[in-house]
Scaffold this active site. Sequence first.
Site, short mmCIF file in Angstrom:
data_model
loop_
_atom_site.label_atom_id
_atom_site.label_comp_id
_atom_site.label_asym_id
_atom_site.label_seq_id
_atom_site.Cartn_x
_atom_site.Cartn_y
_atom_site.Cartn_z
N HIS A 54 0.87 -1.18 0.00
CA HIS A 54 0.00 0.00 0.00
C HIS A 54 0.90 1.23 0.00
O HIS A 54 1.81 1.32 0.83
CB HIS A 54 -0.89 -0.02 1.25
N ARG A 75 -6.28 10.40 -0.05
CA ARG A 75 -6.01 10.97 -1.38
C ARG A 75 -7.30 11.19 -2.16
O ARG A 75 -7.44 12.16 -2.89
CB ARG A 75 -5.04 10.07 -2.14
O1 MEZ Z 1 -9.10 -2.05 -0.34
C1 MEZ Z 1 -8.27 -1.65 0.48
O2 MEZ Z 1 -7.18 -2.18 0.62
C2 MEZ Z 1 -8.57 -0.42 1.25
C3 MEZ Z 1 -9.97 0.00 1.27
C4 MEZ Z 1 -7.58 0.24 1.83
C5 MEZ Z 1 -7.57 1.68 2.11
O3 MEZ Z 1 -6.70 2.37 1.60
O4 MEZ Z 1 -8.42 2.16 2.84
#
Ligand code: MEZ
Length: 536
Positions: A319, A339
């Site tokens: 992420h 974002r």
């Molecule tokens: O789908 C995801 O991983 C999610 C909703 C994460 C996020 O950034 O909130």
Amino acid sequence: MYLDSKMNESIRKVEAAREANMKLDPRRMTAEEKENLLKTFHPDYREDQFVSLRIGPNKGEKVPTELAALLEGKSRMDGLTVDLTKPDYEADVLIIGGGGAGCSAAIEANENGASVLVVTKLRVGDANTMMAEGGIQAADKPNDSPAQHFLDAFGGGHFAAQKDLLYKLVTEAPEAIQWLSKLGVEFDKAPDGTMITTHGGGTSRKRMHAAKDYSGAEIMRTLRDEVLNRGIPVVDFTSAIELIKDENGRCAGAVLMNMETKELMVAKAKTVILATGGAGRLHYQGFPTSNHYGATADGLVLAYRAGARLLYPDTLQYHPTGAAFPAQIYGALVTEKVRSVGAMLVNANGEVFMNPLETRDVSAASIIRECTERGNGVATPEGYAVWLDTPMIEAKHGAGTIEKRIPAMMRMFAKHGIDIRKEPILVYPTLHYQNGGLKISANGQTDIENLYAAGEVVGGIHGRNRLMGNSLLDIIVFGRNAGKEASEKAKTVQVGELTLSHLSTYNTLRAEAGIDDDKMSPQLLPDYVRKENRGK
Ligand code: MEZ
């Protein structure tokens, strides 16, 4: 509150550039630019971090080194015995895992009249579902369609998604939202009652449905209540350490282990659903993780040893925005929604270096490039990071927006003296999701008859990169699907004599391949023992 003088100096640059930055609409990268960026900077391309599997259905394919050690590992049953003729539990459908997929499966299997048993190594609801923040996708607005949703996800996943699975995901999404709403999930709504939807990285329409920025917690709370209200039996603090087959090679239960007493038990079932989640706590390549404590790839190990094939086990999701400062929240999820509602990514010099809503793999690689090759990162005690300029949100949308739309983020940083309404925050990629996992067919069954899988343990739904909000969606769509299919199948199953003979087969393969290290798997819990204290 950043006490480091270099960080403060950099914040002044971010503040000075904010007004001009807010007017920018950074262009998206071309396909060629993305490809080059990924190859050079995405962790999936670091050849030295992967090895080829020596045994099993994916022999010869590359997987992260840490995962290979577990897939080729030694069974926890080694040297132990259980009496397979006297099961401690019997059910039509055994569900291993108590997160969003496991609970959705349990509800549907119970609805279909099956006797269901849920076993979970922590407590029901201790799962990545609980930690998902930004939302769940569904094309249910007039300007959108499942076809559009399909195109976004297929492209975002580098055209590698299994088309039948992705078709199911997007076409059943609107109904999944209705199902959750009826169960009691409080999605954000406009005063006229319509759902509020936003963009995520790589979406061409606003289709992210959220409950502020604790969407996963709200969904998990609702599913867990429903499981408990229906009186579905749940055995907490109990892990599955091996699958059991019957004499005909069909999955027929699991050996369970009480996490506290280590007592072994036998659960016999007509069908089994694996819903054990992801692998973030294996900390591939030393990355921090946004995952919950139990995310140690257990389901992959159990099923692989029993003969199930994996799809894309070499692709992970980092992420882009894990918290990079302060150390207490290092790696924690800073939702993409930050974002979506207006914050931009800015380097140490106050420069916007990318469109904030590129897909996740591209965004993560771009942040890594900014901090490494380009030398534009902000030094932190853990390494380097870039700014996520959160004060832009209220500058664009007015005071109160942050508290209303992303209160969990506000609270997480406030605990450490950082007011995200006034100060930007430091972020760096964090290990978030396994794109790969068990291969399933559209009815949710793995390569092993009567063994189903749902949720993050499955691979192939999203291809080689997943878009935000498609995971909360897949646990619902494929969790429900597995519950319906496994309970229906259970009506026709006669379980034969139980056996663990696949373990001897696996041991022979290990020996033939010269694998003699005694790493036990599944791992069950993360390994946080300091190196110098190991073995003490
Ligand atoms: O789908 C995801 O991983 C999610 C909703 C994460 C996020 O950034 O909130």
